[in-house]
Write an enzyme that holds these catalytic residues in place. Sequence first.
Site, short mmCIF file in Angstrom:
data_model
loop_
_atom_site.label_atom_id
_atom_site.label_comp_id
_atom_site.label_asym_id
_atom_site.label_seq_id
_atom_site.Cartn_x
_atom_site.Cartn_y
_atom_site.Cartn_z
N ASP A 174 0.89 -1.17 0.07
CA ASP A 174 0.21 -0.57 -0.22
C ASP A 174 0.44 1.18 0.28
O ASP A 174 1.34 0.98 0.44
CB ASP A 174 -1.21 0.06 1.40
CG ASP A 174 -1.47 1.46 1.22
OD1 ASP A 174 -2.78 1.50 0.45
OD2 ASP A 174 -1.24 2.75 2.21
N TYR B 206 3.41 9.84 -0.19
CA TYR B 206 4.19 8.62 0.24
C TYR B 206 5.18 9.68 -0.52
O TYR B 206 6.28 9.07 1.26
CB TYR B 206 3.60 7.49 0.93
CG TYR B 206 2.46 7.55 1.57
CD1 TYR B 206 1.26 8.59 1.69
CD2 TYR B 206 1.90 5.74 1.76
CE1 TYR B 206 0.42 7.35 2.17
CE2 TYR B 206 1.08 5.70 2.28
CZ TYR B 206 0.14 6.24 2.93
OH TYR B 206 -1.23 6.04 3.22
N LYS C 154 -2.65 6.18 -4.43
CA LYS C 154 -3.89 6.73 -4.18
C LYS C 154 -3.52 8.25 -4.94
O LYS C 154 -2.69 8.51 -5.01
CB LYS C 154 -3.79 6.97 -2.52
CG LYS C 154 -4.26 5.60 -1.85
CD LYS C 154 -4.59 5.57 -0.78
CE LYS C 154 -4.05 4.59 0.49
NZ LYS C 154 -2.42 4.26 0.71
N HIS D 196 -8.09 9.00 -1.80
CA HIS D 196 -6.64 9.08 -0.78
C HIS D 196 -8.10 9.71 0.25
O HIS D 196 -8.10 9.09 1.41
CB HIS D 196 -5.98 10.05 -0.86
CG HIS D 196 -5.06 9.90 0.12
ND1 HIS D 196 -3.27 9.74 -0.29
CD2 HIS D 196 -5.24 9.07 1.79
CE1 HIS D 196 -2.93 9.49 0.72
NE2 HIS D 196 -3.74 9.12 1.80
#
Length: 345
Positions: free
Chosen positions: A50, A55, A84, A117
């Site tokens: 994930d 990120y 996302k 997201h």
Amino acid sequence: MMSSSSNRATLELSNGVKMPAVGLGTWQATSGDMTTAMHEALSLGYRHFDTAILYENERPIGGVLNYWMEQGRIRRDELFVTTKLPPTGMYPGKVEPYLRKSLENLMLDYVDMYLVHCPNGIKRDEENTAVEDTQVDHVAIWKEMEALVDCGLTKAIGISNFSLEQIASLVKNCRIRPMNLQTELHVYFQQKELVEFCHGHGITVVACSPLGSPGLTAFYSGYGVVKNVPNLLELPLLTEMAKRYDRTAAQIMLRHTVQKGVGVIPKSTSPKRMKENLEVLDFELTTEDMEKLSALDMGTSGQITKWESWTWVENDPSGTPSHHAPQEKKRTSTNKSEETSSTSS
Ligand SMILES: NC(=O)c1ccc[n+]([C@@H]2O[C@H](COP(=O)([O-])OP(=O)(O)OC[C@H]3O[C@@H](n4cnc5c(N)ncnc54)[C@H](OP(=O)(O)O)[C@@H]3O)[C@@H](O)[C@H]2O)c1
């Protein structure tokens, strides 16, 4: 929806694809850590990963996945990769470009799942300041998400951090139903009604922050913000059960969620803890212990990583926003709104 006959339990999505019930979370893992952790995770047997463009670690993740595929050590169809759509992409015309950027970062032709997201957007006002946008047209965005499935850029689409009402409205107004909800879920915040609704509508659920995100206190302090999150792994009930089952508190907590048919994506970059987190499918909690753990639920007051807009990061004048790597980018000052705000990934 859950097949759990072995230690490779899967959740079946409505497109027929089987998603490993335990995946690796990657928020707050910096590039260097991520490369080493990915090699270790693949060796241990992780196949579900994930990430998110926010990120800032799609590149190292993609680099390692591609290295393993080139070496013939793994096939693409054995992997389940989720990324996302960020809040800044919550506008018509921006959805596909954001996924294409993620695919470029990941060096993949498609992802297994693309999630919205969060329900809100981030836009810029007249002064070019990033502001939270709570008026996003979810139906319009969802049409573009559906188009991504049509053109093969993702196998599945879903949402994250959406409320029951927001999901119900999407379900009524979609051509392809969301296949997954990713939402914070752990013993303090079990979201029973939301999970029941999703399962009743053929939507699988994956728990993010399934350990209660114990690293958050350090994460905040990297931004110079003091915020203490409860350490759920030290709860007496969990430590008592851990002793009794000869497991760790983390394993008990993850098992409790998985046993309810919900997937988990604990984040770790430690080989020992990654191994531990994967080994939660070969034992079972008794009904009585499941009930005891379910009774720890605190409803919304148990929420730890609540979504916030992160406009304060977008507005950081000191350089490129580094949403998930505070150790690489320390904030020098704090303000009141940061101290009182909550977080999410
Ligand atoms: N969609 C969203 O908005 C959203 C929000 C939050 C999270 N997520 C996703 O969910 C993933 C997991 O959530 P999270 O990162 O917030 O928190 P988490 O998985 O609940 O907790 C991660 C923290 O726990 C530690 N840890 C991991 N395994 C452990 C174990 N067995 N024993 C003791 N400590 C352990 C990790 O440290 P070490 O690395 O040092 O082991 C890290 O500090 C994220 O990484 C991200 O992929 C998504």
